[in-house]
Design an enzyme around this catalytic site. Structure first.
Site, mmCIF file in Angstrom:
data_model
loop_
_atom_site.group_PDB
_atom_site.id
_atom_site.type_symbol
_atom_site.label_atom_id
_atom_site.label_comp_id
_atom_site.label_asym_id
_atom_site.label_seq_id
_atom_site.Cartn_x
_atom_site.Cartn_y
_atom_site.Cartn_z
ATOM 1 N N LYS A 160 20.068 21.853 8.549
ATOM 2 C CA LYS A 160 18.788 21.159 8.693
ATOM 3 C C LYS A 160 18.579 20.540 10.075
ATOM 4 O O LYS A 160 17.452 20.385 10.535
ATOM 5 C CB LYS A 160 18.673 20.069 7.624
ATOM 6 C CG LYS A 160 18.605 20.580 6.193
ATOM 7 C CD LYS A 160 17.307 21.310 5.907
ATOM 8 C CE LYS A 160 17.152 21.629 4.435
ATOM 9 N NZ LYS A 160 15.899 22.359 4.138
ATOM 10 N N GLU A 182 10.082 14.856 3.917
ATOM 11 C CA GLU A 182 10.468 14.894 2.509
ATOM 12 C C GLU A 182 11.922 15.336 2.432
ATOM 13 O O GLU A 182 12.425 15.981 3.349
ATOM 14 C CB GLU A 182 9.578 15.863 1.733
ATOM 15 C CG GLU A 182 10.015 17.322 1.737
ATOM 16 C CD GLU A 182 10.079 17.975 3.111
ATOM 17 O OE1 GLU A 182 10.902 18.899 3.299
ATOM 18 O OE2 GLU A 182 9.313 17.576 4.013
ATOM 19 N N SER A 449 25.584 26.885 4.225
ATOM 20 C CA SER A 449 24.482 26.086 4.764
ATOM 21 C C SER A 449 24.752 24.595 4.825
ATOM 22 O O SER A 449 24.091 23.873 5.563
ATOM 23 C CB SER A 449 23.216 26.344 3.937
ATOM 24 O OG SER A 449 23.461 26.062 2.568
#
Length: 465
Positions: A160, A182, A449
C-alpha cells in the site's frame, strides 16, 4: 440507495453514487436496463505515469508504446467511468490532469525516486520459496518452482505504501494539505498515516467499526502516527461503508482535501492512477525473473479484494499472452453459503463508489453484505479493470475459503518463516489446487502483498498451534 436510480452505462458521470444491476423490466422509457454494452475501442493516451524502479532504484515515469487501458473516458470496455456527483467532477479532472502532467516533471520524479528507495525500501526481493516448493513436489519429484514477491518487506509491511507515497506527493503539488482515506485491514490507513507524518499533512482515516475491532493493532499504529481514525458504524461497518463515508467527506471538503483512495476502484482516474503507482511491482518482477532464470514467470498469483496488489503485479504482463494471471478472492464460508466476498466469481454488473464493475447484490440491486476472515478482502466490489480482464478472458479468478486461508497462513509460517497477511494467505491457499496442475519446473510468482503481524489476534481465535 434505491435501485430505480439509473445512469446509462455509456455515460461518464451521474448524480449520486447509485448501485445498479440488471432488471427484468426497463427502468426508463428510452433504454432497457441492460448492461450488455459493446466495449468502446481503447484509445491511446498521450501520457501516463509508469513507475519503473531501475537497478539504481531511480524511478522513471514513461510513456508506454502499447495500447493503454482505460480509454479516454476512463472505461475498461463497459467498466469504470465516473458515476459521481457534479461536485467531484472538477476535482477528478484536475487530478487526472495533474497525474499526466507529472510524467514530465523532473523534480517530482527525483523526489519519488528517493522516497521509494530510501524510505520505502524498494526494490522488494523476488524470493525463491525452497521449502514451499518442496512441499508441492509430486511423488516423482516433479513440480512447479514458487517465488514470492516480497511486498511485505516494504516500510509499513505491505504494498500500500507505493500508492500512498505517490498520491501524497501529488496532493502537495495540488496544494491540498488535508488528506482522507478509507481502510479495511488497516494497511492502507497505516500507509496513508505514515506518508502524512512524513510530509506534514493532516490525516483523517475512515474505518468500519467492525474492522477497527479486528484490526486494533493497525488502529493504534495510525493514531500513533498522528492520524485521526473515524469509526463508521453504518451498514455493515466494514470497508464498503468506510469508503462511502470517505466519499461523503470529499464531496463536502473537495476544495481543500485530497482523497488517497487505496485500491484500483472508484471513479476515473483512480483505477488507472493507483495501478500505475503500483506497476513497479510487476516491472521489478520482470527484471528479477530475467536475472534469476533468464525468462518470464509462467504464472502470476495474487489475492483480490479491490485488487491493487494484483493489478500492480499483472499490469506489466497483460500483453504477455504466455503468462497466466490468476486472482484469488475470498470464498468466506463457501461460495454457496451466501457468506463470501467472491465478487468476480458470484457477482453481477452494477455501479458502486463511482465506477461500474462486478458487485455482490440482491435481486433489488441492493449490496449484499460480504464476508471474509480477512478485513482487506471483505468488500462487495472490485476494480473495474479486473472485471474487464475477466470478461475478455485474459485473467482467471478463483477463490479460497476462510479455513483454507488459515491453513495457508500457518503453512507459510512453518515452511518459510514468513507470517503472511490473511489477504495474501488466500492466494497461498490456492496453490493447493494450482500446483498439481502445473508442469515440472513452471515458474510461479505469488505476490506476498503484506505481512501478518496485524492478523495474529484474529488467527489466535481459530488456529491451534
Amino acid at each position: 440507495m434505491a435501485a430505480s436510480i439509473k445512469a446509462p452505462p455509456s455515460s461518464s458521470s451521474a448524480h449520486g453514487l447509485p448501485t445498479l444491476r440488471r432488471r427484468s423490466q426497463p427502468l426508463s422509457p428510452f433504454k432497457p436496463a441492460n448492461f450488455a454494452v459493446r466495449p468502446s475501442p481503447a484509445r491511446r493516451l498521450r501520457s501516463a505515469i509508469s513507475c519503473t524502479l531501475a537497478r539504481d532504484a531511480a524511478v522513471r515515469m514513461e510513456e508506454p508504446a502499447r495500447l493503454l487501458r482505460p480509454d479516454s473516458f476512463g472505461r475498461f470496455g463497459k467498466f469504470g467511468g465516473k458515476y459521481v456527483p457534479e461536485t467531484l467532477m472538477q476535482a477528478l479532472s484536475e487530478l487526472e490532469s495533474a497525474f499526466h502532467a507529472l510524467a514530465g516533471d523532473v523534480d517530482f520524479q527525483k523526489e519519488l525516486d528517493g522516497i521509494l528507495k530510501d524510505y520505502v525500501g524498494r526494490e522488494s526481493p523476488l524470493y525463491f520459496a525452497e521449502r514451499l516448493t518442496e512441499h508441492y513436489k509430486r511423488p516423482n519429484g516433479e513440480g512447479p518452482l514458487i517465488y514470492l514477491k516480497r511486498e511485505d518487506l516494504n516500510h509499513t509491511g505491505a504494498h500500500k505504501i507505493n500508492n500512498a507515497v505517490a498520491q501524497a506527493l501529488l496532493a502537495k503539488r495540488l496544494g491540498k494539505n488535508r488528506i482522507i482515506a478509507e481502510t479495511g485491514a488497516g494497511q492502507h490507513g497505516v500507509a496513508t498515516a505514515t506518508v502524512c507524518a512524513r510530509f506534514g499533512l493532516q490525516c483523517i482515516i475512515y474505518m468500519g467499526a467492525q474492522d477497527m475491532e479486528r484490526q486494533a493493532l493497525n488502529v493504534f499504529r495510525m493514531r500513533l502516527l498522528g492520524a485521526e481514525v473515524r469509526p463508521v458504524h453504518s451498514g455493515t461497518a466494514t470497508l464498503k461503508d468506510a469508503t462511502s463515508e470517505a466519499i461523503r467527506d470529499w464531496v463536502t471538503n473537495v476544495e481543500t482535501t485530497h482523497y488517497i483512495l487505496g485500491s484500483v476502484a472508484g471513479p476515473h482516474p483512480y483505477p488507472m492512477m493507483v495501478r500505475e503507482f503500483h506497476a513497479v511491482i510487476g516491472k521489478e518482477t520482470r527484471r528479477q525473473a530475467v536475472e534469476k532464470w533468464g525468462g518470464k514467470p509462467d504464472v502470476l498469483v495474487a489475492c483480490i479484494g479491490g485488487g491493487s496488489n494484483a493489478m500492480g503485479l499483472f499490469h506489466e504482463f497483460v500483453d504477455d499472452k504466455d503468462v497466466r494471471l490468476i486472482g484469488v478472492e475470498a470464498a468466506g464460508f463457501g461460495l454457496d453459503s451466501g457468506k463470501h466476498a467472491a465478487t468476480l466469481t458470484k457477482g453481477e454488473v452494477g455501479v458502486l463508489h463511482g465506477a461500474m464493475s462486478y458487485l455482490l447484490q440482491d435481486d433489488d440491486g441492493q449490496i449484499v453484505e460480504p464476508h471474509s476472515i480477512s478485513a482487506g478482502l471483505d468488500y462487495p466490489g472490485v476494480g473495474p479493470e479486473h472485471s474487464f480482464l475477466k470478461d475478455i478472458g485474459r485473467a482467471e479468478y478463483y477463490s479460497s475459503t476462510d479455513e483454507e486461508a488459515l491453513e495457508a497462513f500457518k503453512r507459510l509460517s512453518r515452511l518459510e518463516g514468513i507470517i503472511p497477511a490473511l489477504e495474501t494467505s488466500h492466494a497461498l491457499a490456492f496453490l493447493e489446487k494450482l500446483c498439481p496442475t502445473l508442469p515440472d519446473g513452471a515458474k510461479v510468482v505469488l505476490n506476498c502483498s503484506g505481512r501478518g503481524d496485524k492478523d495474529v489476534q484474529t488467527a489466535i481465535k481459530y488456529l491451534q498451534v
